[in-house]
Scaffold this active site. Structure first.
Site, PDB file in Angstrom:
ATOM      1  N   SER A 294       0.790  -1.232   0.000  1.00  0.00           N
ATOM      2  CA  SER A 294       0.000   0.000   0.000  1.00  0.00           C
ATOM      3  C   SER A 294       0.820   1.280   0.000  1.00  0.00           C
ATOM      4  O   SER A 294       0.311   2.332  -0.392  1.00  0.00           O
ATOM      5  CB  SER A 294      -0.938   0.012   1.212  1.00  0.00           C
ATOM      6  OG  SER A 294      -0.194  -0.072   2.412  1.00  0.00           O
TER       7      SER A 294
ATOM      8  N   ASP B 122      -3.477   7.865   8.566  1.00  0.00           N
ATOM      9  CA  ASP B 122      -4.383   6.937   9.228  1.00  0.00           C
ATOM     10  C   ASP B 122      -3.557   6.165  10.249  1.00  0.00           C
ATOM     11  O   ASP B 122      -2.480   6.614  10.628  1.00  0.00           O
ATOM     12  CB  ASP B 122      -5.107   6.030   8.223  1.00  0.00           C
ATOM     13  CG  ASP B 122      -4.151   5.217   7.356  1.00  0.00           C
ATOM     14  OD1 ASP B 122      -2.990   5.026   7.762  1.00  0.00           O
ATOM     15  OD2 ASP B 122      -4.558   4.757   6.268  1.00  0.00           O
TER      16      ASP B 122
ATOM     17  N   HIS C 233      -0.388   4.582   7.684  1.00  0.00           N
ATOM     18  CA  HIS C 233       0.279   5.251   6.563  1.00  0.00           C
ATOM     19  C   HIS C 233       0.597   6.704   6.936  1.00  0.00           C
ATOM     20  O   HIS C 233      -0.253   7.394   7.493  1.00  0.00           O
ATOM     21  CB  HIS C 233      -0.618   5.256   5.326  1.00  0.00           C
ATOM     22  CG  HIS C 233      -1.023   3.900   4.870  1.00  0.00           C
ATOM     23  ND1 HIS C 233      -2.231   3.322   5.223  1.00  0.00           N
ATOM     24  CD2 HIS C 233      -0.386   2.992   4.102  1.00  0.00           C
ATOM     25  CE1 HIS C 233      -2.311   2.117   4.673  1.00  0.00           C
ATOM     26  NE2 HIS C 233      -1.205   1.887   3.999  1.00  0.00           N
TER      27      HIS C 233
END
Length: 354
Positions: free
Chosen positions: A41, A329, A332
């Site tokens: 990600s 978040d 990240h």
């Protein structure tokens, strides 16, 4: 229940990058025609928008500070490492996902991302959250090469690939989702599991080399025990950094270093560089005031303790000023966090790709 925990914990994998206000001084004899990204990600530019997985971020508040505030599937409030790197190298404004249906021919010449949030070196890691495994990302790259050759010819395609920067960012989800959360730790000790990770990573790098890649930057594992979600899940009542997780990351990084040194000697004309993310990120966490951060233990989204992907949504709410937060978040970083990290990484390692 286990699946939910694994999905929550996925928010916990990661790896980073950055670019500061002062531009990095690039070597005059460095030629980088394009930037390609593989992995998880941290460098997923929207691949997961197009597959059946819960690991998505194509909704607000993700992307609120990117390109007019329209979510693209980047796991951040703004730009991510690949975007910041092509910006620093003067190639283009951002790196699109290879699976983007609106992908332009020009982007094939300057780089795309094949990464998928939730993927890892261990094949089981991608399976847990239905992400695109590295093996499939490699197949997509082979498909890409065919398209590039059709566009510019085989000779020019080979030149582009040989003078491009390849980023490989994986491993965090292997620990966060697979080893510690899915119960693999009860069947396999950390020594044998990190051996598996390094073996799969080495095979992947070898395959990239065989397909024409020469400049390959492999990101080490960050201090995953200090990510907000991992603090919540494994840091005790005081939400301290999960020591066991950080020790596993350091152990893996030592093995990656040895393996990459060995591979470099076996692959002629290769520039394989292990990019240290562990120490730069830990310094941001330990000395936040040095970088202008006020909050490094919680993310900007929601309570900042567990919200990530589907749990970080338009109903979660966000902090008033995300530039004061290291994390967007619960796993990240914010664009500001990435910028600082990418800046440090490029300044330290860019000459190693000559």
């Amino acid at each position: 229940m286990l699946h939910n925990i694994m999905v929550i914990s996925y928010f916990v994998s990661f790896m980073l990058f950055v670019g500061c206000e002062s531009k990095v001084q690039l070597p005059k004899n460095l030629v980088v025609k394009a930037v390609f990204a593989f992995g998880d990600s941290i460098v997923d530019q929207g691949s997961n928008n197009h597959i059946a997985t819960v690991v998505k971020s194509n909704f607000l508040p993700y992307g609120k500070d990117f390109n007019g505030g329209i979510p693209t599937g980047r796991f951040c409030n703004g730009k991510t490492p690949p975007d910041l790197i092509v910006e620093e190298l003067g190639i283009k404004e951002f790196v699109p996902a290879y699976l983007d249906p609106n992908l332009k021919s020009e982007d094939l010449k300057t780089g795309v991302s094949f990464a998928s949030g939730g993927s890892g070196y261990d094949p089981l890691t991608a399976t847990i959250v239905s992400a695109i495994p590295l093996s499939t990302q490699l197949n997509q790259f082979k498909e890409y090469i065919g398209k590039l050759e059709g566009l510019v010819g085989k000779e020019e395609a080979n030149y582009i690939l040989g003078n491009s920067l390849f980023l490989v960012v994986a491993g965090s989800d292997d620990f966060a989702n697979t080893y510690f959360t899915a119960g693999v730790r009860f069947k396999q000790d950390i020594n044998s599991y990190t051996d598996l990770m390094v073996e799969k990573a080495s095979e992947f790098v070898q395959e990239l080399y065989n397909l024409g890649a020469r400049k390959i930057g492999i990101f080490g594992i960050p201090p995953i025990g200090c990510l907000p979600s991992q603090r919540t899940l494994a840091g005790g009542l005081d939400r301290g950094c999960a020591k066991e997780y950080n020790e596993a990351a350091q152990f893996a990084n030592e093995k990656f270093s040895t393996a990459i040194d060995s591979l470099s000697k076996e692959l002629p004309q290769s520039k394989l560089v292990l990019l240290d993310i562990y120490n730069p990120l830990l310094d941001l966490i330990v000395n936040p005031q040095k970088y202008g951060f006020e909050e490094v233990e919680r993310g900007c989204c929601g309570t900042g303790t567990i919200e990530v992907v589907v749990l970080c949504n338009k109903f979660s709410g966000t902090c008033e000023d995300d530039t004061k937060y290291l994390f967007w978040d619960s796993y990240h970083p914010t664009e500001k966090g990435y910028r600082i990290l990418v800046d440090q990484i490029l300044k330290k390692s860019i000459n190693n790709f000559l």
